[in-house]
Design a protein around this motif. Structure first.
Motif, PDB file in Angstrom:
ATOM      1  N   UNK A 207       0.685  -1.162   0.181  1.00 56.20           N
ATOM      2  CA  UNK A 207       0.200   0.451   0.271  1.00 56.20           C
ATOM      3  C   UNK A 207       1.224   1.599   0.257  1.00 56.20           C
ATOM      4  N   UNK A 208       0.430   2.030  -0.943  1.00 53.22           N
ATOM      5  CA  UNK A 208       0.982   3.481  -1.068  1.00 53.22           C
ATOM      6  C   UNK A 208       1.940   3.418  -2.197  1.00 53.22           C
ATOM      7  N   UNK A 209       1.831   2.114  -2.816  1.00 51.03           N
ATOM      8  CA  UNK A 209       2.904   1.622  -3.998  1.00 51.03           C
ATOM      9  C   UNK A 209       2.294   2.548  -4.946  1.00 51.03           C
ATOM     10  N   UNK A 210       2.581   3.187  -6.253  1.00 52.27           N
ATOM     11  CA  UNK A 210       1.418   4.290  -7.010  1.00 52.27           C
ATOM     12  C   UNK A 210       1.100   3.065  -8.580  1.00 52.27           C
ATOM     13  N   UNK A 211       0.173   2.772  -8.549  1.00 51.46           N
ATOM     14  CA  UNK A 211       0.119   1.981 -10.044  1.00 51.46           C
ATOM     15  C   UNK A 211      -0.882   2.998 -11.023  1.00 51.46           C
ATOM     16  N   UNK A 212       0.211   2.558 -12.188  1.00 48.86           N
ATOM     17  CA  UNK A 212      -0.740   3.586 -13.487  1.00 48.86           C
ATOM     18  C   UNK A 212      -0.697   2.399 -14.259  1.00 48.86           C
ATOM     19  N   UNK A 213      -2.179   2.832 -14.691  1.00 46.52           N
ATOM     20  CA  UNK A 213      -2.227   2.489 -16.113  1.00 46.52           C
ATOM     21  C   UNK A 213      -2.627   3.480 -17.599  1.00 46.52           C
ATOM     22  N   UNK A 214      -1.751   2.472 -18.839  1.00 45.59           N
ATOM     23  CA  UNK A 214      -2.002   3.473 -19.466  1.00 45.59           C
ATOM     24  C   UNK A 214      -3.029   2.971 -20.635  1.00 45.59           C
ATOM     25  N   UNK A 215      -4.021   3.769 -21.302  1.00 45.69           N
ATOM     26  CA  UNK A 215      -4.626   3.549 -22.293  1.00 45.69           C
ATOM     27  C   UNK A 215      -3.732   3.548 -23.615  1.00 45.69           C
ATOM     28  N   UNK A 216      -3.650   2.403 -24.657  1.00 43.75           N
ATOM     29  CA  UNK A 216      -3.479   3.107 -25.236  1.00 43.75           C
ATOM     30  C   UNK A 216      -4.313   3.001 -26.932  1.00 43.75           C
ATOM     31  N   UNK A 217      -5.349   2.774 -26.482  1.00 46.30           N
ATOM     32  CA  UNK A 217      -6.565   2.334 -27.486  1.00 46.30           C
ATOM     33  C   UNK A 217      -7.427   3.828 -28.298  1.00 46.30           C
ATOM     34  N   UNK A 218      -8.125   4.204 -28.832  1.00 51.23           N
ATOM     35  CA  UNK A 218      -8.549   5.137 -28.990  1.00 51.23           C
ATOM     36  C   UNK A 218     -10.452   5.068 -28.178  1.00 51.23           C
TER      37      UNK A 218
ATOM     38  N   UNK B 200      -8.921  -6.280 -17.890  1.00 47.69           N
ATOM     39  CA  UNK B 200      -9.105  -4.563 -19.062  1.00 47.69           C
ATOM     40  C   UNK B 200     -10.159  -5.094 -20.663  1.00 47.69           C
ATOM     41  N   UNK B 201     -11.387  -4.529 -20.988  1.00 52.42           N
ATOM     42  CA  UNK B 201     -11.599  -4.301 -22.223  1.00 52.42           C
ATOM     43  C   UNK B 201     -10.969  -4.184 -23.090  1.00 52.42           C
ATOM     44  N   UNK B 202      -9.796  -3.265 -23.315  1.00 59.73           N
ATOM     45  CA  UNK B 202      -9.285  -2.625 -24.461  1.00 59.73           C
ATOM     46  C   UNK B 202      -7.749  -3.185 -23.988  1.00 59.73           C
ATOM     47  N   UNK B 203      -7.038  -2.750 -24.647  1.00 59.66           N
ATOM     48  CA  UNK B 203      -5.238  -2.548 -24.446  1.00 59.66           C
ATOM     49  C   UNK B 203      -4.955  -1.499 -23.515  1.00 59.66           C
ATOM     50  N   UNK B 204      -4.525  -1.995 -22.856  1.00 63.43           N
ATOM     51  CA  UNK B 204      -3.329  -1.018 -21.300  1.00 63.43           C
ATOM     52  C   UNK B 204      -2.010  -1.487 -21.679  1.00 63.43           C
TER      53      UNK B 204
END
Length: 90
Positions: free
Chosen positions: A18-29, A82-86
Motif C-alpha cells: 500500500x502506498x505504491x503508485x499504480x499507473x494504467x496507460x490506455x493505448x487504445x482509441x 481490461x476490455x481493451x489494450x492497456x
C-alpha cells in the motif's frame, strides 16, 4: 508496420505494498474499463475494483482502493483485466 503494445490481462506479482503508485496507460482509441483484484498470501482477494481510463490517456490509480482496505505490512500481487489494450506499471 503495426506494433501492438499492451495487453488485456496481466499481473503485477512483484510484491506491491500500500502506498505504491499504480499507473494504467490506455493505448487504445476507446475508453478502458479496468478491474483490479489484490491478492495476498493467506488472505481473501480484495476486489474487483473498477475504474475507467479515458482513451489514449494515463491514470494513476492511487484512489481506487480505500486507504484502510489494504494492510500496510502486506505484500500484494495485483490481477488486472481490461476490455481493451492497456499498459500497467508501478
Amino acid at each position: 508496420m503495426s506494433t501492438v503494445v499492451g495487453a488485456r490481462k496481466m499481473a503485477i506479482a512483484e510484491g506491491c505494498i500500500p502506498g505504491d503508485r499504480l499507473y494504467v496507460d490506455n493505448v487504445s482509441p476507446e475508453n478502458a474499463h479496468v478491474e483490479l483484484t489484490f491478492c495476498a498470501e493467506g488472505e481473501k482477494p480484495l476486489g474487483p475494483f473498477r475504474v475507467t481510463v479515458p482513451a489514449q490517456r494515463s491514470r494513476a490509480l492511487d484512489d481506487v482502493v480505500a486507504p484502510d482496505a489494504l494492510s500496510p505490512d502486506t505484500f500484494y500481487a495485483i490481477a488486472v483485466v481490461s476490455d481493451t489494450t492497456i499498459v500497467v506499471h508501478t
